[in-house]
Design an enzyme around this catalytic site. Sequence first.
Site, PDB file in Angstrom:
ATOM      1  N   ASP A 161       9.414   2.777  -0.116  1.00 51.28           N
ATOM      2  CA  ASP A 161       8.352   3.450   0.627  1.00 51.28           C
ATOM      3  C   ASP A 161       8.490   3.111   2.107  1.00 51.28           C
ATOM      4  OD1 ASP A 161       6.108   4.540   1.738  1.00 51.28           O
ATOM      5  OD2 ASP A 161       4.666   3.519   0.426  1.00 51.28           O
ATOM      6  N   LYS A 174       4.057   8.842   8.895  1.00 51.38           N
ATOM      7  CA  LYS A 174       3.841   8.214  10.205  1.00 51.38           C
ATOM      8  C   LYS A 174       4.837   8.673  11.284  1.00 51.38           C
ATOM      9  CE  LYS A 174       0.829   4.743   8.354  1.00 51.38           C
ATOM     10  NZ  LYS A 174       0.875   4.205   7.019  1.00 51.38           N
ATOM     11  N   TYR A 181       0.849  -1.185   0.000  1.00 52.03           N
ATOM     12  CA  TYR A 181       0.000   0.000   0.000  1.00 52.03           C
ATOM     13  C   TYR A 181       0.884   1.235   0.000  1.00 52.03           C
ATOM     14  CZ  TYR A 181      -3.448   3.464   1.530  1.00 52.03           C
ATOM     15  OH  TYR A 181      -4.267   4.562   1.627  1.00 52.03           O
TER      16      TYR A 181
HETATM   17  C1  LIG Z   1       0.286   4.618   5.653  1.00 51.22           C
HETATM   18  C2  LIG Z   1       1.074   4.387   4.411  1.00 51.22           C
HETATM   19  C3  LIG Z   1       0.975   5.233   3.300  1.00 51.22           C
HETATM   20  C4  LIG Z   1      -0.033   6.347   3.219  1.00 51.22           C
HETATM   21  O1  LIG Z   1       0.213   7.331   4.153  1.00 51.22           O
HETATM   22  P1  LIG Z   1      -0.992   8.352   4.550  1.00 51.22           P
HETATM   23  O2  LIG Z   1      -0.345   9.332   5.449  1.00 51.22           O
HETATM   24  O3  LIG Z   1      -2.044   7.517   5.176  1.00 51.22           O
HETATM   25  O4  LIG Z   1      -1.466   8.969   3.270  1.00 51.22           O
HETATM   26  C5  LIG Z   1       1.834   5.027   2.239  1.00 51.22           C
HETATM   27  N1  LIG Z   1       2.733   4.025   2.258  1.00 51.22           N
HETATM   28  C6  LIG Z   1       2.842   3.183   3.297  1.00 51.22           C
HETATM   29  C7  LIG Z   1       3.875   2.104   3.274  1.00 51.22           C
HETATM   30  C8  LIG Z   1       2.007   3.323   4.407  1.00 51.22           C
HETATM   31  O5  LIG Z   1       2.103   2.455   5.419  1.00 51.22           O
END
Ligand SMILES: *Cc1c(COP(=O)(O)O)cnc(C)c1O
Length: 436
Positions: free
Chosen positions: A244, A272, A149
């Site tokens: 990511d 995060k 994701y």
């Molecule tokens: C949470 C997450 C996202 C998206 O981040 P948001 O701040 O919710 O838009 C993208 N990549 C990874 C790996 C994530 O865990």
Amino acid sequence: MTSPTKQNLSNAQWYARAKAVIPGGVNSPVRAWNGVGGTPAFLVSGRGATVTDAEGNEYLDYVMSWGPLILGHSHPALVAAATEAVMKGSSFGAPTPGEVELAEMVCASVPGVACFRAVSSGTEATMTAIRLARGYTGKSKLIKFIGHYHGHSDALLVSAGSGIATLGLPDSPGVTPGAAQDTLVVEWNNPQALKSVVAQYKNELAAIIYEPVACNMGCVPAIDGFHELIRSLATDAGALVIVDEVMTGFRLGKGGAVARFGLDADIVTFGKVIGGGYPLAGLGGRTDVMAYLAPTGPVYQAGTLSGNPVAVAAGLTQLKLLDDEVYTRLEALAQRLCDGLSAVFTEAGIPVQTPRVGSMFCLYFSDKPVQTMADANGADHARFGRFFHAMHDHGINLPPSGYEAWFVSSAHMEEDIDRTIEAAKVVSTVALTATL
Ligand SMILES: *Cc1c(COP(=O)(O)O)cnc(C)c1O
């Protein structure tokens, strides 16, 4: 002014009111508990490792805002930093010293990151990263992995078709085939599939984007050699590697997965933990790549609240408090919990997997290790739902889905972990006579 807590509404009453005016009653789908059923708890406060709902129930929390709160809820130093910042002005739309310090901190911590741009969400960070990779390489196609994701921008909200490796299909109405067609979707941990897709689209490939530990399908580390394969195939194709680290960054150590696994990334995305529970994210990488962003370069990106001073103050304060001691302790807590839960369910004759990397882990009710999305789908998610509710009744707040990672914070104590294992034991014994 009426305080929501003074209204004494139950969770169910809040949910009913919410559903009348908010789609599904929530501002992000997983919060609706669709993965486990039932009425979500409406939370009113959090302190350390616990959260309190609208009915005054307290829970030991393993969601921790889905990762950002690595030092626990309402950490006093972060509260003080954010308060001090907000007193000085909530937003300027102009450069601020805090942003410089934050960028310096990221560049000093993460190998290969020499330049950093702050944005407001992980979605924005990855969206910008792929635009940057396309602008830099002059190519269009992107590879992502099934079950990974990267937020909800169109190009990344793409799912696989029927084959193991295929042209992407829109994963949501509203994503046009045009937006999806440049995204190729490949099975995670499948070297053959990756090799053949790269071979087929070599000349058009701008980037491979991936989670260094796939934690939006639970917790699925890369198999041996997979990171290296991604890097070498991308290099051969003249494509960039986007790691990511929105979830893993500053979670798996100060240098994130890049440092932990010795990765050679062209662009790294953050979110995060970097924001300490405030809207802050970003992307960083090689200077020549990052220089392609406006205003030095042609690739456009901007944000009214980018590098917001309150978020930066809190995030920077959190990053400064993270040291080896914190990470070592977090990892020990996570291991204690994984080992304890594994023992409890094994004893009860319930097959379980508790994969873990650092302080990120999850629980699959499965009799075989999970390496792919198909494996994750094969776990018993109905059983997870019953486990979730039974634990909730014991005052323990787990992620409301068997596809989500669990998080511990430095505010979690060994007694908390042991209490969780004890609750699981009670729950698993009930399970033998009932339905778990
Ligand atoms: C949470 C997450 C996202 C998206 O981040 P948001 O701040 O919710 O838009 C993208 N990549 C990874 C790996 C994530 O865990």
